[in-house]
Design an enzyme around this catalytic site. Structure first.
Site, PDB file in Angstrom:
ATOM      1  N   ASP A  46     -83.102  60.346 220.947  1.00  0.00           N
ATOM      2  CA  ASP A  46     -84.346  59.783 220.458  1.00  0.00           C
ATOM      3  C   ASP A  46     -84.035  59.203 219.078  1.00  0.00           C
ATOM      4  O   ASP A  46     -83.021  59.544 218.454  1.00  0.00           O
ATOM      5  CB  ASP A  46     -85.430  60.859 220.382  1.00  0.00           C
ATOM      6  CG  ASP A  46     -86.834  60.281 220.433  1.00  0.00           C
ATOM      7  OD1 ASP A  46     -86.999  59.065 220.160  1.00  0.00           O
ATOM      8  OD2 ASP A  46     -87.774  61.020 220.754  1.00  0.00           O
ATOM      9  N   TRP A  47     -84.888  58.318 218.603  1.00  0.00           N
ATOM     10  CA  TRP A  47     -84.580  57.553 217.384  1.00  0.00           C
ATOM     11  C   TRP A  47     -84.540  58.463 216.158  1.00  0.00           C
ATOM     12  O   TRP A  47     -85.566  58.932 215.675  1.00  0.00           O
ATOM     13  CB  TRP A  47     -85.602  56.437 217.228  1.00  0.00           C
ATOM     14  CG  TRP A  47     -85.187  55.137 217.865  1.00  0.00           C
ATOM     15  CD1 TRP A  47     -85.169  53.910 217.250  1.00  0.00           C
ATOM     16  CD2 TRP A  47     -84.697  54.904 219.198  1.00  0.00           C
ATOM     17  NE1 TRP A  47     -84.696  52.938 218.134  1.00  0.00           N
ATOM     18  CE2 TRP A  47     -84.402  53.518 219.334  1.00  0.00           C
ATOM     19  CE3 TRP A  47     -84.462  55.725 220.290  1.00  0.00           C
ATOM     20  CZ2 TRP A  47     -83.904  52.958 220.499  1.00  0.00           C
ATOM     21  CZ3 TRP A  47     -83.973  55.175 221.469  1.00  0.00           C
ATOM     22  CH2 TRP A  47     -83.698  53.816 221.566  1.00  0.00           C
TER      23      TRP A  47
END
Length: 427
Positions: free
Chosen positions: A229-230
């Site tokens: 995930d970012w």
């Protein structure tokens, strides 16, 4: 494409660089070896392709796109075929926009009704979430566009999501939190999986060998790539051998240099980098070799499909003989959401909708009357608006009241404080 042979031609530095994104939305390319850079973009409720300023919380503008019903909505349909069809529509849109991987679906379990991201997730039931997720993935990937099943795993809150630890015993993990992922992997074979921000029993998901290799790859035989995930990466050198292939976004924070140094110091095997790059290149070339840049789609037709999906997902809780309303009845629509509908949550899934039709507009041929009733910018009741609503309702045979929580109350990044509806709406 012989990917293994291609990797033998890459330098250590190039391999390490390939294990993080080129920028916010693109995977690295390597011109000298003919490796193109491809784009990934947010889903799962529609494309959130950003052409300008980038972010992962839905703050900056994205291209106009069809906004499909949220996961919480379509799950109420219990309709696998509906989910598959919506995936096919989204796959065509990805091809038209040159998007290689759509970041979705999201199958985290709704452990608490307060989770700020519940609108994205399908269900509190692992069987339902798995069945619908597998159908969605199959639909998207039938168009030769990848999906990224998320957020792996046990990510059921937004509060302190970057550091919180989900404490889950083995039986609960296997019966509640993993089955939707397992079903999706085994049945639909997503091209990628996105690991979550949180820790699981004290260990970050992005560096958990048990989660990313022993369970995901060894037990479930997942053959795709794992991306973060970012901003979910904690220790990159520990993450690569654990099975975390692609760090997003990139390039950032010196992790490429750390990987190079770790290999040179004998702290990490170069073969671990090779395996990560191979899995990344597999989905890159799978898209490139099946890319259809001339794909066209009918915005109006896809918008109509989204409307049909919403209708199929409606749930009638109780009917005391009021419904169905007659077309000739004098009906009042009460509440600002009747004219300005709220149909999605905030954050990375927020779509810049191609078209929005409010209920007042949609029902204009039936001569409905309308009163705003409340303001969505405040929770405080407005006496004048309430008086207008009361008068409008008294003059009608039936009143349809539109209530719900506001954008400020529900979004990725924070959890709800309570289950109350705004005081102005309750009044």
């Amino acid at each position: 494409m012989d990917i293994k042979q291609l990797i033998t031609q890459m330098t250590l530095e190039e391999k390490a660089k390939f294990c993080s994104g080129a920028d916010f939305w693109h995977v690295e390319g390597l011109e000298r070896l003919g490796i193109p850079s491809v784009m990934v973009t947010d889903g799962p409720c529609g494309l959130r392709k950003q052409a300008g300023e980038t972010d992962h919380l839905g703050l900056n503008a994205s291209v106009k796109a069809i906004s499909y019903p949220t996961g919480s909505c379509v799950a109420c349909s219990f309709d696998r075929e509906l989910l598959r069809e919506s995936g096919e529509y989204l796959g065509d849109e990805c091809q038209a926009e040159d998007v290689a991987v759509l970041l979705g679906p999201a199958v985290n379990i709704k452990r608490s009704p307060l989770c700020g991201r519940n609108f994205e997730y399908f269900s509190e039931d692992p069987y339902l979430a798995g069945e619908l997720s597998a159908a969605y993935i199959s639909g998207v990937q039938s168009k030769n566009v990848g999906t990224s099943l998320k957020h792996f795993a046990a990510n059921s809150q937004e509060h302190r999501r970057m550091t919180s630890s989900s404490q889950v015993d083995e039986r609960t993990l296997r019966e509640i939190y993993l089955p939707a992922f397992e079903k999706s992997v085994k049945q639909a074979k997503p091209w990628t999986i996105m690991c979550s921000y949180n820790r699981l029993n004290g260990e970050y998901a992005s560096e958990s060998h048990r989660l990313l290799t022993e369970i995901l790859r060894d037990e479930w035989v997942f053959e795709g790539a794992v991306m973060s995930d970012w901003g979910a990466v904690n220790d990159r050198v520990k993450g690569v051998p654990a099975g975390m292939d692609l760090e997003m976004p990139g390039p950032g924070n010196g992790n490429t240099e750390k990987l190079i140094a770790a290999v040179k110091a004998g702290e990490m095997k170069e073969s671990d980098l090779d395996a990560a790059v191979e899995r990344i290149l597999a989905f890159v070339f799978k898209y490139i070799e099946n890319r259809k840049p001339d794909t066209k789609f009918d915005y109006e037709g896809h918008h109509e499909k989204a409307r049909q999906m919403a209708a199929e997902s409606m749930v009638l809780l109780k009917n005391d003989g009021i419904l169905p309303l007659k077309k000739e009845d004098k009906v009042a629509f009460i509440g600002k959401f009747a004219s300005e509908p709220r149909f999605q949550g905030g954050g990375s899934s927020h779509v810049n909708s191609y078209k929005v039709s409010g209920s007042v507009e949609a029902a204009k041929e039936y001569g409905v009357t309308y009163a705003q009733g409340y303001d969505t910018k405040t929770q405080e009741p407005d006496g004048e608006l309430i008086s207008q609503a009361v008068k409008t309702a008294r003059e009608a045979q039936a009143a349809v009241v539109f209530i719900g929580i506001t954008d400020a109350m529900e979004s990725e990044g924070f959890d709800r404080a309570d289950m109350k509806i705004p005081a102005c709406q309750e009044k």
